[in-house]
Write a protein that holds these residues in place. Structure first.
Motif: not given
Length: 306
Positions: A184-202
């Motif tokens: 569950a922790d690993h899944a939460a980590s990947h979901i957190g990295k994916a979860r942004r609807r606002k566009v941030y620009l590398p």
């Protein structure tokens, strides 16, 4: 489901039964006032999450009733921190507000009951679920660094931001559900990295496609801007795929915390349909069937797409 009940007041009028009178003791009056304050604090959190994080609000409603109030408190805490950057005119004021929240969290863990509505609800959640302090402090620290308004140099920095904010929130939500599981922790980590609807620009991806921040500020719909969005969306999709890979080993009790994947997948699909034009009118509207999609996924007790 709704139950029908005949009010005591109506019964008394129908059968002419006189109401007995009671004299409240001081302790009873105090408890009554505390209850009223608690209800106000809970409603405050509901209102701010519904207004500022509608998708998160929908997900929180599908938490078990016993932990729903705590989930809304955590989301209200996250919303409050997220909006500091856009609501202050000077960085110094933003830093002062971040310091307020650092002090508030420390006081919560010293068991000092705070007066501020969100802090009071967090205090209640911490006492009920023994939440981990470092996840809250990590969210604050990352939001504080974001006040610098510096561009992300690469996608890794953007993912670190997601890990420290959104994943930390998911870890806390898992704790409210009583879930301690490495998958569950690993899944939460990947979901957190994916979860942004606002566009941030590398910066590296922008440079690769010859796009600039000004292109996004003025709402450019040129192909090079779409190429930047394509790369970011593709990486978000990869993290969702990783999160789904743990689904068979994640306890069913953790599923409410991961309903956010339904929101993410919905948004990524809509971005693809708009040919990665984030300024397309269709992306400025809410999906009217999203509540139903969330409910069905919750009912099936799954967060992965099959």
């Amino acid at each position: 489901m709704f139950s029908l009940a005949v009010s005591a007041n109506n019964c008394a009028k129908t059968f002419n039964i006189p109401y007995p009178t009671f004299k409240q003791r001081p302790t009873e009056i105090k408890c009554s006032r505390a209850l009223t304050t608690g209800q106000h604090n809970e409603q405050f959190c509901i209102d701010i999450v519904r207004k500022r994080d509608y998708e998160g609000f929908l997900c929180a409603l599908l938490f078990p009733e016993a932990v729903r109030r705590s989930a809304l408190a955590l989301r209200a805490f996250n919303v409050e921190l997220a909006q500091i950057k856009d609501s202050v005119s000077q960085k110094t004021i933003g830093l002062m507000r971040m310091q307020f929240w650092k002090s508030a969290v420390e006081n919560i863990y010293r068991d000092n009951h705070p007066a501020q509505p969100i802090s009071a609800e967090l205090w209640r959640a911490v006492r009920k679920h023994t939440l981990t302090r470092r996840w809250m402090l990590r969210i604050i620290s990352e939001r504080e660094k974001d006040l610098e308004d510096k561009a992300y140099r690469n996608l890794q920095e953007l993912e670190d931001y997601g890990e420290n904010t959104q994943s930390s929130l998911l870890y806390l939500l898992l704790e409210t559900l009583g879930v301690k599981n490495v998958h569950a922790d690993h899944a939460a980590s990947h979901i957190g990295k994916a979860r942004r609807r606002k566009v941030y620009l590398p910066m590296d991806i922008c440079m690769l496609h010859g796009a600039s921040q000004e292109d996004f500020i003025r709402g450019s719909r040129d192909q090079n801007v779409r190429d930047v969005i394509y790369d970011i969306a593709s990486q978000a999709h990869v993290h969702l795929q990783h999160a789904r890979s743990f689904s068979e080993n994640v306890p069913h009790a953790a599923m409410p915390a991961f309903l956010q994947t339904v929101v993410l997948e919905d948004y990524l699909q809509r971005v693809r349909k708009a040919d990665f034009d984030v300024f397309h009118p269709s992306l400025q509207k809410r999906n009217p069937v999203l509540p139903l999609q969330l409910y069905l996924r919750s009912w099936r007790k799954i967060y992965s797409f099959v």
